[in-house]
Each structure stands twice: as C-alpha cells, then as structure tokens.
Design an enzyme around this catalytic site. Structure first.
Site, PDB file in Angstrom:
ATOM      1  N   GLU A  45       0.745  -0.612  -5.222  1.00 16.98           N
ATOM      2  CA  GLU A  45      -0.273   0.343  -5.332  1.00 16.98           C
ATOM      3  C   GLU A  45       0.317   1.496  -6.172  1.00 16.98           C
ATOM      4  OE1 GLU A  45      -3.619   2.100  -2.505  1.00 16.98           O
ATOM      5  OE2 GLU A  45      -1.710   3.061  -2.086  1.00 16.98           O
ATOM      6  N   HIS A  94       0.815  -1.259  -0.198  1.00 17.50           N
ATOM      7  CA  HIS A  94      -0.046  -0.067   0.087  1.00 17.50           C
ATOM      8  C   HIS A  94       0.910   1.105  -0.221  1.00 17.50           C
ATOM      9  CE1 HIS A  94      -2.801   2.829   1.123  1.00 17.50           C
ATOM     10  NE2 HIS A  94      -2.004   3.138   2.380  1.00 17.50           N
ATOM     11  N   ASN A  95       0.595   2.144  -0.894  1.00 15.75           N
ATOM     12  CA  ASN A  95       1.037   3.456  -0.920  1.00 15.75           C
ATOM     13  C   ASN A  95       2.713   3.061  -0.997  1.00 15.75           C
ATOM     14  OD1 ASN A  95      -0.869   5.065  -0.600  1.00 15.75           O
ATOM     15  ND2 ASN A  95      -0.556   5.559   1.553  1.00 15.75           N
ATOM     16  N   ASP A 124      -0.724   5.424  -7.016  1.00  8.74           N
ATOM     17  CA  ASP A 124      -2.005   6.628  -6.641  1.00  8.74           C
ATOM     18  C   ASP A 124      -1.826   7.496  -8.096  1.00  8.74           C
ATOM     19  OD1 ASP A 124      -3.829   7.888  -5.476  1.00  8.74           O
ATOM     20  OD2 ASP A 124      -3.062   7.857  -3.549  1.00  8.74           O
ATOM     21  N   GLU A 171      -4.919   3.368  -7.960  1.00 11.30           N
ATOM     22  CA  GLU A 171      -5.946   4.365  -7.422  1.00 11.30           C
ATOM     23  C   GLU A 171      -5.913   5.325  -8.414  1.00 11.30           C
ATOM     24  OE1 GLU A 171      -7.282   4.858  -4.418  1.00 11.30           O
ATOM     25  OE2 GLU A 171      -6.522   3.307  -3.178  1.00 11.30           O
ATOM     26  N   HIS A 184       0.576  10.967  -3.146  1.00 16.42           N
ATOM     27  CA  HIS A 184      -0.540  10.860  -2.123  1.00 16.42           C
ATOM     28  C   HIS A 184      -1.381  11.751  -2.216  1.00 16.42           C
ATOM     29  CE1 HIS A 184      -1.576   8.978   2.185  1.00 16.42           C
ATOM     30  NE2 HIS A 184      -2.740   8.682   1.064  1.00 16.42           N
TER      31      HIS A 184
END
Length: 619
Positions: free
Chosen positions: A217, A187-188, A219, A266, A232
């Site tokens: 991930e 994640h991230n 984003d 994302e 982010h």
C-alpha cells in the site's frame, strides 16, 4: 539453573559415543597453551559444529569450572561438550536402532529413516549420502557407518526440520487466474511502528518485499514542489517522497519472489501530481511496469506465471480497458476523468486493505450474499438502493496504468456476481469483513504478535512466493463452502504431536534465576478446527526441558489450518512471558522426529532454540 541440570549428562553413557582419538585430534591444539576461557570454549564448540546459545554455554561453563578460575581443562571441556551435544532423547533414539550401541550400520540408518521419518522411497544411496554429509569421523565414514556424533548432527540439521522441504519451493500450479490465490498483502507498508506518530520509512517496503509480500500500500498525497509524498494522512507520521518509494520497490520487488507485485495506491493527490506519479512509475519501473493487457489475456485475469517480474498498479480507473488502449501513445497531459463512488459506510474507510491489518487472506461465506445485498426484489428484478456519491478527478495518465487491478467499492456478493468486471477488485474494511466471514482476518506487518505470526506462517508455503493456490472448494464458483459447517465430503486428518523436549530455549528476561517453561499448541482455521492445548510447566529449566506429552487434534479442513507452537515462561503475577514461537500450515508438516525452530516476537530466528517433537497424521 543448578549444577545438577548441567552436570547430569557428565557420566559416560552405556556405549562410548565419542571416539576419543577423533575428539582429541579436534581440540588438543586449542589446549596447548593450557586452560581456555569462556570465549574460546564457545568458539571451539562452534568449530565442532555444535550450535549453542552463549547464555547457556556461560552457565554450563560456570558449573564445570571446578576451580572457579574462569578457565577450564581439556577434561572439563569434554564434559561441557557432552552436556550440550549429547542430548538424552537423541541417545535413546540412536540406541534403539544401533545393534551395538556404538554405530548405526547402513541398513540401521535406512530402517530408522523409513520407520520413524516416513522416508518410504529412501534407498541405501540416500542413506550413504547422509553418512557422507554428517559423519565427522573419517574411519566411521569410510566403513559406511554412522556414529552418535554423526547422528546428532543429522538430527540437528535442516533435513529434520518440521517444515516440509517440498513446501520450501514453488510447487503449486501458478497458471490459474490471480483471483484463485491467497496473496500476501500489506497495509500501511511505509510505517514501521505507530500509525499515528511513528516514522515512515523505506525499510517498511524493503522488509515486506524481502518477506515475500506481493501487494504494497502506498498512501499518496500532494507534496511541495509538485512532488507527491507518502505518509499516513491526517497524522503526525513522517513523510517520504513517492519517487523514492518507487525506486526502493523497483530494487527489491523480485528479490524473494518472481511473481507479480501490486502497488495499491491510496490516491489523495490532485490531477497534476497524479501525472507526476504516473511519470515516476513509468520512468523508474520501465519494462517491469504492466501498462497494457497481455496478448493472451485481453478479457480475463492472467496468472501469476504470466505476470512474472511485472509490477501492477491498483488504483481508481476511469473508462474501460478498450478506451485505455485507444488512448495509447496520445498526449494525456492535463486530461482527467471523473470517478464516482458511493460514500463509504461509517464503519469503513475507503479502499481499505483491512485497515487494522497489514496482510490478509479472508474466506467470505457465500450464504451471506442475501443478507449483505443492499437490494429489494420487485417482480423478480433486483433493484439496488441509491446512495450518496462523491466524485474525484483522476488523471488519465495514471488511470491508464491501471490494467487488471481496478479499485472498486464492495457493495455485496450478489452485486459483484452480477456486475463486477474481471479486472475489478474490492477492498473490504476489517469490521465488515469480520461480520461477513466470522473468521480471523486481522494480520499486521508493522505490529508483531499473533496476527503477524499467522501471516508469516501461512505464506511460508509454496516457496514463500507470496502466492498460495486456494483449495478447490474456494475456487469453484458452484461450491457452497461454509466455514461454520463441516463439509459433506470432508476429508479430515487426525494429527498427533508428541512434544518431547526443548533445546536451549530462550532464557527469561524477567528473571535471571529461573525460567519455568511451558508450550502452547494452537490450531487456527475454520471455527470447528480452532483449538488450544498446553503442556505442564517444567521448573527452572530452559536448557533441556523434557515434557514427553502427546496431543491429538482432529482437523476437518486441513487445507486452511495453521498450527502454532508457543514457548512461554510461566508468570504467576504479571502473566506468562513470551519466549518464542513457530507457525506453519498443517499440511506443510513433516512426519517423524522433527525439530521446530523458534522465532522472537519481532520475527528473528532464535536458533539453536527449538522444540523436539514426533509428528504423525492420517487422513
């Protein structure tokens, strides 16, 4: 640490372990110019294949430099060598199997390996190979024997590590559908420190891939000059170009594992920049990009084996796979579809890959289906409540790259069983996942500590491939496994760990004068298996603390259990100081006398710092 600690091994043991002729032949050239200093002492120890920490060598050197000149004689070096290389606990084991306390005959070594190391299938050929590999004295080697010098080198080798050699390679069946595996997930991934103001860096992706992570991930947001960026959103974190991220992923995707990588997008981009994303994915990834169903898997999930060296896109998708295939080869520029979803609940973020956790494997209780189903039952018909929906435009060029990993919002287990398609998958916010599972689920790549230790420990298994086959009771759709209840056909193991000693443990950063060491052993798994035990404190000794304490654990679901060893420096005021740790799956533990390497909070290997244990377990 005082002179007594580092000098107590200085006396000659009951047997003469060291062959003086061999030892002198190895070191005398280094002393032809007279005494040697600390730096040369360290290099000479390494030349003799004795791994050592320079801080410990420095203290042993100081305690044996009798004239305090910063230089030592050949006899003083011999004393230093014995203190570091001739560990008392290893001498005791050697003596118990050596008939003359000088050498192990071939059959002595075979007996030790079978009785203590549980190498039941071992034969004299393998024993001879060990002698040939680790015995440094040629005369002893030719006699098919092993001196203490060879024995201590063998016990300090990778062959005596706690982690099973069999688990260091891919050994599980990799032909099950993807859903049958725990997958190392990030994640991230682009963040390497703080989630609000920290830098975004390509190293986040490279580091995760090198560690075996298989789901990253990304984003994505609209950038200037029609180039999508990665950061982010709504924070002060720095920005990366999407195409640069994809280039880095393409370069490192299969460096540590051959098995498929999933890019979890994302996607906050406009349709026009989504088309740019699709173009970058196709051009940069080329044949690595999975852009169509596999011939053998038109309507079911393929296996990791079938998807070797492939990169999959996880994103929202409009339409069906059949419609995607019908559009193949057509011009999709400027064309988009509308994707609808229910508004997320306040406690969750949309398409979250466990928002406070970078990597996860989660067990969700099936008994919670009824509680979580947002439904009412009328006359035997299940009607799902209507919620507010929101719409997003999805470029067909990007949508059509989503094959087996279509993002769908999680509604309930019951809804998923009734309506979810084979190529749809859910991301569940951590708050909700905790409520559903009542298990530990938080694992985070960018934040070191317990969660990351569990992540790394879990995915050591199966060759670090990033894919671990779930136990049968989690793959069987008819199974009613409940982690809060002991399985009726449970096959628990009784695990016993004798923590014997520490080897050149990290020295406390908070106190240069002392390190008061203790070890915590903790089991993580289903609630009934989670337990923590710890040793007594050994005062002012990080060099060679001896505990000789035995701990027993009854583990009901060993297939899901991890065991973590943590070394700490006792702190009476500010709390204990972390010195090192090691985490691994319980079923990946070797039996017998084993060495446990230690890792820093940041995941760096601290060898030769390690723990020495004796492990056995029965089912």
């Amino acid at each position: 640490m005082g002179r007594d600690l580092y000098a107590r091994r200085n006396s000659v043991t009951g047997h003469e372990n060291m062959d003086s002729k061999w030892f002198l032949s190895k070191i005398q050239d280094d002393f032809r110019g007279g005494k040697i200093n600390l730096e040369k002492t360290h290099k000479l120890l390494e030349k003799l294949d004795i791994r050592c920490n320079i801080m410990h060598v420095k203290r042993v050197f100081k305690d044996n430099d009798r004239l305090r000149q910063g230089k030592i004689t050949i006899e003083e070096f011999r004393s230093i060598y014995r203190i570091i290389a001739h560990r008392e606990e290893i001498i005791e084991i050697f003596n118990s199997y050596s008939e003359n306390r000088r050498f192990l005959l071939e059959h002595d070594l075979v007996q030790f390996l079978k009785q203590e190391q549980y190498a039941f299938e071992l034969n004299k050929t393998i024993a001879l190979e060990i002698i040939q590999k680790y015995e440094p004295i040629d005369e002893v080697k030719r006699a098919r024997q092993m001196s203490f010098e060879g024995f201590t080198r063998y016990m300090d080798s990778a062959e005596c590590l706690l982690f099973k050699h069999e688990c260091q390679k891919v050994y599980q069946d990799m032909t099950h559908p993807l859903s049958d595996y725990f997958i190392s997930t990030s994640h991230n991934t682009y963040l390497i420190s703080d989630q609000l103001v920290g830098p975004s860096d390509l190293w986040g992706y490279v580091s995760a891939l090198v560690k075996g992570c298989r789901c990253l991930e990304i984003d994505c947001w609209d950038g200037s000059q029609n180039e999508p960026i990665v950061y982010h959103g709504y924070t002060l974190t720095s920005k990366l170009l999407f195409k640069t991220v994809i280039q880095a992923i393409h370069k490192y995707a299969f460096m540590s594992s051959d098995y498929p990588v999933v890019l979890s997008l994302e996607n906050h981009c406009s349709p026009s920049q989504q088309e740019v994303m699709a173009e970058h994915l196709q051009i940069i990834l080329g044949d690595s990009l999975l852009s169509d169903v596999l011939d053998d898997f038109p309507d079911k999930l393929p296996s990791p084996e079938a998807l070797k060296f492939k990169i999959l896109v996880k994103n929202k998708k409009v339409g069906t796979l059949q419609e995607t295939r019908e559009r193949k080869g057509t011009d999709k520029h400027g064309k988009f579809g509308v994707w609808e979803e229910e508004e997320p609940e306040p406690e969750e973020e949309e398409d979250s890959e466990f928002k406070d956790s970078e990597s996860s494997y989660t067990l969700l209780e099936k008994e919670n289906e009824e509680k979580e189903a947002e439904s009412i039952k009328t006359l035997g018909v299940t009607l799902f409540k209507k919620k507010k929906t929101r719409k997003q435009k999805i470029a067909l060029a990007l949508s059509d790259l989503v094959i087996y990993t279509k993002s769908e919002k999680f509604r309930s287990f019951q809804y998923a069983r009734l309506y979810q398609q084979f190529n749809e998958n859910n991301s569940i916010g951590e708050t909700r996942a905790r409520k559903l599972s009542k298990l530990r689920v938080a694992l985070n790549f960018q934040t070191p500590g317990l969660p990351m230790d569990l992540q790394n420990g879990k995915f050591l298994d199966n060759g670090g491939s990033g894919y671990i086959l779930k136990p049968q009771f989690l793959r069987d759709i008819k199974s009613y496994f409940n982690p809060n209840e002991i399985l009726k056909d449970s096959n628990p193991i009784t695990l016993t760990v004798r923590l014997i000693s520490g080897i050149q443990l990290p020295i406390s950063h908070s106190s240069s004068s002392k390190t008061d060491t203790l070890v915590i052993i903790e089991v993580f798994g289903v609630p009934n298996d989670q337990v923590k035990q710890q040793t007594r404190v050994i005062r002012k000794n990080a060099f060679s603390p001896r505990w000789n304490e035995t701990f027993t654990f009854i583990i009901h679901v060993p297939e899901l259990a991890l065991i973590r060893f943590v070394v700490e420096n006792q702190g009476l005021i500010a709390g204990n100081e972390f010195l090192g740790q090691y985490t691994l799956p319980v079923l990946c533990m070797n039996k017998g006398y084993r060495r446990i390497p230690l890792f820093s909070r940041m995941g760096e290997n601290l060898e030769p710092a390690s723990l020495f244990v004796y492990v056995w377990y029965v089912r």
